[in-house]
Write a protein that holds these residues in place. Sequence first.
Motif, PDB file in Angstrom:
ATOM      1  N   ILE A  25      -6.460   0.084  -2.695  1.00  0.00           N
ATOM      2  CA  ILE A  25      -7.465   0.286  -1.657  1.00  0.00           C
ATOM      3  C   ILE A  25      -7.144  -0.741  -0.570  1.00  0.00           C
ATOM      4  CG2 ILE A  25      -9.908   0.205  -1.047  1.00  0.00           C
ATOM      5  CD1 ILE A  25     -10.517   0.703  -4.036  1.00  0.00           C
ATOM      6  N   TYR A  26      -6.771  -0.242   0.601  1.00  0.00           N
ATOM      7  CA  TYR A  26      -6.359  -1.143   1.673  1.00  0.00           C
ATOM      8  C   TYR A  26      -7.380  -1.131   2.792  1.00  0.00           C
ATOM      9  CZ  TYR A  26      -3.532  -3.078   5.470  1.00  0.00           C
ATOM     10  OH  TYR A  26      -3.071  -3.837   6.508  1.00  0.00           O
ATOM     11  N   ALA A  85      -6.353   4.957   1.471  1.00  0.00           N
ATOM     12  CA  ALA A  85      -5.871   5.599   0.245  1.00  0.00           C
ATOM     13  C   ALA A  85      -6.893   5.673  -0.884  1.00  0.00           C
ATOM     14  CB  ALA A  85      -4.579   4.964  -0.212  1.00  0.00           C
ATOM     15  N   ALA A  86      -6.609   5.009  -1.964  1.00  0.00           N
ATOM     16  CA  ALA A  86      -7.259   5.315  -3.248  1.00  0.00           C
ATOM     17  C   ALA A  86      -8.779   5.276  -3.265  1.00  0.00           C
ATOM     18  CB  ALA A  86      -6.744   4.353  -4.287  1.00  0.00           C
ATOM     19  N   GLU A  87      -9.263   5.960  -4.255  1.00  0.00           N
ATOM     20  CA  GLU A  87     -10.698   6.098  -4.396  1.00  0.00           C
ATOM     21  C   GLU A  87     -11.268   5.073  -5.384  1.00  0.00           C
ATOM     22  OE1 GLU A  87      -8.916   7.986  -7.846  1.00  0.00           O
ATOM     23  OE2 GLU A  87      -8.308   7.754  -5.776  1.00  0.00           O
ATOM     24  N   HIS A 142     -16.945  -2.341   0.721  1.00  0.00           N
ATOM     25  CA  HIS A 142     -16.437  -2.599   2.075  1.00  0.00           C
ATOM     26  C   HIS A 142     -14.920  -2.399   2.127  1.00  0.00           C
ATOM     27  CE1 HIS A 142     -16.225  -4.207   6.050  1.00  0.00           C
ATOM     28  NE2 HIS A 142     -15.482  -5.223   5.686  1.00  0.00           N
ATOM     29  N   ALA A 143     -14.236  -2.911   1.088  1.00  0.00           N
ATOM     30  CA  ALA A 143     -12.774  -2.770   1.039  1.00  0.00           C
ATOM     31  C   ALA A 143     -12.362  -1.307   0.977  1.00  0.00           C
ATOM     32  CB  ALA A 143     -12.226  -3.516  -0.175  1.00  0.00           C
ATOM     33  N   ASN A 168       0.829  -1.203   0.000  1.00  0.00           N
ATOM     34  CA  ASN A 168       0.000   0.000   0.000  1.00  0.00           C
ATOM     35  C   ASN A 168       0.866   1.257   0.000  1.00  0.00           C
ATOM     36  OD1 ASN A 168      -2.487   1.351   0.112  1.00  0.00           O
ATOM     37  ND2 ASN A 168      -2.398   1.529   2.330  1.00  0.00           N
ATOM     38  N   ALA A 169       2.052   1.147   0.602  1.00  0.00           N
ATOM     39  CA  ALA A 169       2.976   2.287   0.652  1.00  0.00           C
ATOM     40  C   ALA A 169       3.735   2.482  -0.655  1.00  0.00           C
ATOM     41  CB  ALA A 169       3.965   2.085   1.790  1.00  0.00           C
TER      42      ALA A 169
END
Length: 181
Positions: free
Chosen positions: A46-47, A109-111, A171-172, A39-40
């Motif tokens: 998406i975490y 993070a991401a959308e 959910h994720a 994720n980094a």
Amino acid sequence: MLFHSYKITRVLPCLADPMKIRVIADVSEEIHEVFPYLNATLKGCIYNHAANTLTIRKDQVLITLHALHITLAKIEDEKEAEELLKWLKDLINETYEKREEIEPNFSMAAELKALDLFKLLPGTNCKQCGEPTCLAFAVKLVGRNTDITKCNPLFSAKYQEKQKVLLDLLHAAGFQVPSQL
Ligand code: SF4
């Protein structure tokens, strides 16, 4: 090395694109420890730390990593799945080896993309949700200006598979989804 091998256990129709397939592969050891490091270092993940999932977009393919399995959606064929799984195995193991040099990222993070949600809606433009089209509903949904439960048809038996994938995706990404569904 975090995990040694993977095995494709299921090949299913892709719910987001009927011309493609969805592939599920089991992994030999638990891999979730590496998720905050991936994720980094990767863009657009998406975490969900609580659910132990990491969703990665690679070109058109949607990859979801779980502790003991990997789901690949929008895949052309098993050959592409094998190539992606090999790439993932190397990526996961290399990232794990370098984890002490990486600041882990536990944020979501991401959308989400409205188009990804749209493809998992019934697509009938029935207006029961109060929006003129499913795409308009997806745009509002991604902006958190409406609720997935407003799409009543999605919760019928006919769309059970789409519903499951869509709820998992929401959910994720940290959206609230009905827990009983
Ligand atoms: S209720 Fe669902 S299927 Fe009907 S228009 Fe809205 S999003 Fe589309």
